[in-house]
Design a protein around this motif. Structure first.
Motif, PDB file in Angstrom:
ATOM      1  N   ILE A  35       1.418  -4.554   3.918  1.00  0.00           N
ATOM      2  CA  ILE A  35       1.854  -3.383   4.685  1.00  0.00           C
ATOM      3  C   ILE A  35       1.551  -3.468   6.187  1.00  0.00           C
ATOM      4  O   ILE A  35       2.464  -3.301   6.999  1.00  0.00           O
ATOM      5  CB  ILE A  35       1.287  -2.100   4.058  1.00  0.00           C
ATOM      6  N   PRO A  36       0.304  -3.748   6.575  1.00  0.00           N
ATOM      7  CA  PRO A  36       0.065  -3.808   8.024  1.00  0.00           C
ATOM      8  C   PRO A  36       0.881  -4.892   8.708  1.00  0.00           C
ATOM      9  O   PRO A  36       1.177  -4.780   9.890  1.00  0.00           O
ATOM     10  CB  PRO A  36      -1.427  -4.111   8.124  1.00  0.00           C
TER      11      PRO A  36
ATOM     12  N   VAL B  31       0.456   5.190   7.929  1.00  0.00           N
ATOM     13  CA  VAL B  31       0.040   4.659   9.224  1.00  0.00           C
ATOM     14  C   VAL B  31       1.026   3.595   9.697  1.00  0.00           C
ATOM     15  O   VAL B  31       1.424   3.565  10.862  1.00  0.00           O
ATOM     16  CB  VAL B  31      -1.353   4.021   9.109  1.00  0.00           C
ATOM     17  N   VAL B  32       1.422   2.736   8.759  1.00  0.00           N
ATOM     18  CA  VAL B  32       2.329   1.671   9.136  1.00  0.00           C
ATOM     19  C   VAL B  32       3.706   2.229   9.449  1.00  0.00           C
ATOM     20  O   VAL B  32       4.346   1.829  10.418  1.00  0.00           O
ATOM     21  CB  VAL B  32       2.393   0.626   8.019  1.00  0.00           C
ATOM     22  N   PHE B  33       4.147   3.213   8.658  1.00  0.00           N
ATOM     23  CA  PHE B  33       5.393   3.917   8.953  1.00  0.00           C
ATOM     24  C   PHE B  33       5.382   4.370  10.394  1.00  0.00           C
ATOM     25  O   PHE B  33       6.323   4.171  11.140  1.00  0.00           O
ATOM     26  CB  PHE B  33       5.491   5.174   8.076  1.00  0.00           C
TER      27      PHE B  33
ATOM     28  N   LEU C 142      -2.679   4.857   4.135  1.00  0.00           N
ATOM     29  CA  LEU C 142      -2.459   3.514   4.643  1.00  0.00           C
ATOM     30  C   LEU C 142      -0.989   3.266   4.947  1.00  0.00           C
ATOM     31  O   LEU C 142      -0.629   2.735   5.992  1.00  0.00           O
ATOM     32  CB  LEU C 142      -2.945   2.539   3.576  1.00  0.00           C
ATOM     33  N   ILE C 143      -0.144   3.672   3.991  1.00  0.00           N
ATOM     34  CA  ILE C 143       1.273   3.362   4.143  1.00  0.00           C
ATOM     35  C   ILE C 143       1.893   4.199   5.253  1.00  0.00           C
ATOM     36  O   ILE C 143       2.727   3.729   6.014  1.00  0.00           O
ATOM     37  CB  ILE C 143       1.965   3.549   2.783  1.00  0.00           C
TER      38      ILE C 143
ATOM     39  N   SER D  63       3.427   3.486  12.945  1.00  0.00           N
ATOM     40  CA  SER D  63       3.377   2.504  14.024  1.00  0.00           C
ATOM     41  C   SER D  63       4.700   1.760  14.120  1.00  0.00           C
ATOM     42  O   SER D  63       5.069   1.276  15.173  1.00  0.00           O
ATOM     43  CB  SER D  63       2.211   1.542  13.834  1.00  0.00           C
ATOM     44  N   ALA D  64       5.457   1.729  13.012  1.00  0.00           N
ATOM     45  CA  ALA D  64       6.745   1.052  13.041  1.00  0.00           C
ATOM     46  C   ALA D  64       7.813   1.919  13.694  1.00  0.00           C
ATOM     47  O   ALA D  64       8.650   1.428  14.432  1.00  0.00           O
ATOM     48  CB  ALA D  64       7.168   0.663  11.635  1.00  0.00           C
TER      49      ALA D  64
ATOM     50  N   PHE E 202      -6.883  -2.901  11.737  1.00  0.00           N
ATOM     51  CA  PHE E 202      -6.397  -3.271  10.410  1.00  0.00           C
ATOM     52  C   PHE E 202      -7.431  -3.919   9.496  1.00  0.00           C
ATOM     53  O   PHE E 202      -7.426  -3.645   8.300  1.00  0.00           O
ATOM     54  CB  PHE E 202      -5.131  -4.123  10.523  1.00  0.00           C
TER      55      PHE E 202
ATOM     56  N   LEU F 218       3.913  -5.549   8.180  1.00  0.00           N
ATOM     57  CA  LEU F 218       5.269  -5.065   8.422  1.00  0.00           C
ATOM     58  C   LEU F 218       5.323  -4.288   9.730  1.00  0.00           C
ATOM     59  O   LEU F 218       6.383  -4.055  10.281  1.00  0.00           O
ATOM     60  CB  LEU F 218       5.721  -4.156   7.274  1.00  0.00           C
ATOM     61  N   SER F 219       4.160  -3.884  10.187  1.00  0.00           N
ATOM     62  CA  SER F 219       4.110  -3.089  11.408  1.00  0.00           C
ATOM     63  C   SER F 219       4.342  -3.984  12.616  1.00  0.00           C
ATOM     64  O   SER F 219       3.825  -5.096  12.690  1.00  0.00           O
ATOM     65  CB  SER F 219       2.749  -2.413  11.508  1.00  0.00           C
ATOM     66  N   PRO F 220       5.156  -3.520  13.571  1.00  0.00           N
ATOM     67  CA  PRO F 220       5.444  -4.345  14.750  1.00  0.00           C
ATOM     68  C   PRO F 220       4.275  -4.382  15.739  1.00  0.00           C
ATOM     69  O   PRO F 220       4.339  -5.089  16.736  1.00  0.00           O
ATOM     70  CB  PRO F 220       6.659  -3.641  15.365  1.00  0.00           C
ATOM     71  N   VAL F 221       3.217  -3.620  15.443  1.00  0.00           N
ATOM     72  CA  VAL F 221       2.110  -3.550  16.390  1.00  0.00           C
ATOM     73  C   VAL F 221       1.281  -4.829  16.327  1.00  0.00           C
ATOM     74  O   VAL F 221       0.956  -5.318  15.248  1.00  0.00           O
ATOM     75  CB  VAL F 221       1.228  -2.331  16.065  1.00  0.00           C
TER      76      VAL F 221
ATOM     77  N   GLN G  32      -5.893   1.606  15.023  1.00  0.00           N
ATOM     78  CA  GLN G  32      -5.091   0.519  14.454  1.00  0.00           C
ATOM     79  C   GLN G  32      -5.968  -0.673  14.109  1.00  0.00           C
ATOM     80  O   GLN G  32      -5.591  -1.827  14.329  1.00  0.00           O
ATOM     81  CB  GLN G  32      -3.996   0.088  15.448  1.00  0.00           C
TER      82      GLN G  32
END
Lengths: 336, 310
Positions: A30-31, B156-158, B153-154, B160-161, A299, A33-36, A297
């Motif tokens: 999951i992390p 958070v990623v949503f 958790l999920i 930041s995306a 992770f 997938l984040s663009p950060v 953030q």
């Protein structure tokens, strides 16, 4: 004492390992997938502290190497999984270079203490009240007062926390507003420290108890109604046993069994609810750690905390599956 | 007072008997009706509030700051007393307008998430219970996995995306966490139903799997589905509000949880601005009480033994 059949144990063990592995993989994916870019965030934090950072490209590369995110995904993944086995999640990016495991070890006792305390209180109170709601001999008051009280228990813990905090901490000032212990006492096994911990933990624990006992009471009520019509209760009554004895030894004892399974399933949800309560009360447990990590953030910390939560939940379900037949001899261990 | 056997029924008792007769249909359960009434009230607030109240007040911060609700000030608010009957928040936004928009939003997230979660649950629960074998194993492990992962958790990623989330995205996310409970329930029910006579008869008569699943078994599941649906609405709203109160929900759409988050962040607890977080909390309580009543009512509808008790 009966033994646990080997097939059953193996089956459960495989499920346990599989569950933990898949869940751990998901929280690793999951992390990503984040663009950060966590390195850029860390750099931003440095720049905010120092005014400006020279050679930022070099520092970025160095940060990435430190975090291990310059390597191919498969290497990162294998490192993560093998690290998770020994609770090594690397270094926190927000509190660099503190290891994540140190942060977790500092937070875990607080969360477990608060959770176990409130879970036991709420389980005992909730089930007893649920049983009394059905019992014919309970006073009328009990049958009216408990459902009325339960209306207020269907709110989320965060709101009960707010209400309790407003009434008892802000208005009446009977309890402290925040923290897990007073800043004026030295942590250690001294009476004044323990006192301070109990004093600070009272409101957070109460706000969890207040909103969860209704769940147990409702469940118990349904189970008690089923038990009430059973032949063994009628037989006990015909034998002329004392009603109170029948209530505890025949009715509650039988009705409570499915509640024990629910107990294990509830642990994960409770930890999630507790994250919110810990945030409101600035209680320094896993919840606050997770929340702060989310804001930053961070992770590695998010992954570490999530992994521990996953582990606790999966293990509690596993243990109940194994122990349940000992609690209720009518149920047998069966593979599938 | 103790023995009323020979006393003719009083007027109140006759009235009650009449009322009971009218409510003879189990679905006319008073708890169920009260609960549904409360939720409809929230929806009506959203619909009719929009018509009579100026909702732009949510976005303009031009009103006086931290104005207490009507009846709680020292009555010096002479010009335009009725401008802000529920007071304003720390940014000068009208609380009445905030809840007219926010309360139905909260309900919307809960209902949508549960509808999706239920659909997944019905599909997977049926598949697991009916087909069994490997499929059952996969679904069970999947459900176990989802129980253990924290939704925080999920999200958070949503965030930041996408930078921000919408109500629909929030509902979709939460749906991912509420399907496993109906799945478990339906699986267990289907497993026990498979053994019952009418299903085996249908199988012997050569009915298709789809026919057995939807025409023979589904109608018997309806009470369970309703109960499970309401329970998942409660769980969804608790999750959504929890995330919003942490500041992790939609950031530009007014919701009850978001308002509470802003109040906490501005120190409303210590400054005694109780209405700022108190009014949204009260509305949430109304929603939860409504759902609890519906759940209790449904319990009584599907379990005749309970009806005697109340």
């Amino acid at each position: 004492m009966r033994r646990i059949p080997r097939d059953y144990l193996l089956n459960r063990l495989v499920t346990l390992v599989l569950t933990i592995l898949i869940a751990a993989t998901i929280i690793w994916i999951i992390p990503r997938l984040s663009p950060v870019d966590p390195a850029e965030i860390a750099l931003g934090r440095m720049a905010a502290g120092a005014g400006s950072v020279a050679n930022s490209e070099e520092i970025l590369a160095q940060l990435r190497a430190n975090m291990g995110i310059d390597q191919p995904f498969i290497v990162q993944y294998l490192k993560y999984i093998s690290g998770a086995l020994v609770f090594d999640f690397g270094l926190s990016t927000a509190a660099f270079p503190t290891p994540v495991s140190t942060l977790i070890m500092n937070a875990l006792p607080w969360t477990l203490g608060l959770m176990i305390l409130s879970l036991i209180i709420t389980f005992v109170i909730g089930n007893l009240l649920g049983a009394l709601m059905v019992w014919e001999r309970s006073p009328k008051l009990v049958k009216v007062a408990i459902p009325a009280a339960m209306v207020f228990t269907s709110i989320p813990p965060i709101l009960s926390g707010l209400l309790l905090m407003w009434i008892f901490a802000a208005k009446l000032q009977w309890f402290p507003l925040t923290g897990a212990y007073s800043i004026f006492v030295e942590p250690g096994w001294t009476w004044s420290f323990v006192q301070s911990v109990l004093y600070h933990g009272f409101l957070p624990a109460l706000s969890i108890v207040v909103v969860t006992f209704g769940f147990w009471a409702l469940g118990m009520r349904g189970l008690m109604i089923t038990v009430q019509g059973e032949d063994y209760v009628k037989l006990a009554e015909a034998k002329g046993l004392r009603p109170r004895y029948i209530l505890y030894r025949y009715m509650i004892r039988n009705a409570i069994l499915p509640q024990i399974t629910a107990f294990a399933l509830k642990i994960g949800l409770l930890i999630a609810g507790q994250v919110l309560v810990e945030r409101i009360f600035a209680y320094n447990g896993m919840g606050k750690l997770l929340y702060d990590a989310i804001l930053n953030q961070d992770f590695p910390v998010i992954q570490g905390v999530s992994y521990v939560i996953i582990l606790i939940t999966a293990l509690s379900v596993f243990l109940v599956d194994l122990l349940y037949p000992f609690i209720d001899p009518r149920i047998r261990h069966e593979a599938n | 007072m103790t023995s009323q056997d020979n006393i003719p029924p009083t007027r109140a008792e006759r009235k009650q008997a009449k009322r009971l007769k009218r409510f003879d249909n189990p679905w006319m359960n008073p708890k169920l009706l009260w609960g549904a009434g409360l939720l409809l009230g929230i929806i009506a607030l959203g619909i009719f509030g929009r018509l009579v109240w100026n909702l732009d007040l949510v976005f303009t911060g031009s009103s006086p700051l931290k104005l207490p609700p009507l009846g709680f000030e020292n009555l010096r608010r002479q010009p335009g007393v009725l401008d802000h009957p529920l007071g304003t928040d720390g940014g000068g936004r009208d609380l009445l307008a905030l809840i007219i928009i926010g309360a139905p939003n909260t309900l919307f997230v809960g209902l949508l998430a549960s509808l999706i979660g239920m659909s997944i649950g019905i599909f997977l629960g049926f598949s697991a219970g009916f087909l069994g074998g490997r499929i059952d194993d996969v679904i069970r492990v999947g459900a176990d996995v989802m129980i253990t992962i924290p939704p925080l958790l999920i999200l958070v990623v949503f965030q930041s995306a996408f930078g921000d989330v919408t109500l629909t995205m929030m509902a979709l996310l939460i749906a991912g966490f509420v399907w496993q409970s109906p799945t478990r329930l339906i699986r267990a029910q289907v497993l026990s139903m498979k053994q019952s006579g009418y299903v085996q008869m249908a199988q012997l008569s050569g009915a298709s799997t789809g026919h057995i699943m939807f025409r023979e078994m589904m109608p018997n599941l309806v009470p369970y589905l309703f109960g499970s649906f309401i329970a998942s609405v409660t769980t969804s709203i608790v999750t959504a509000v929890g995330l919003e109160v942490l500041g992790l929900g939609p950031q530009r759409i007014p919701t009850l949880g978001r308002t509470i988050y802003e109040a906490i962040n501005a120190g409303a607890l210590i400054q005694n601005l109780w209405w700022w977080w108190g009014i949204p909390t009260l509305l949430l309580a109304v929603i939860f009480i409504g759902l609890l009543l519906i759940n209790l009512g449904l319990d009584e509808v599907s379990n005749p033994r309970l009806r005697k008790l109340s």
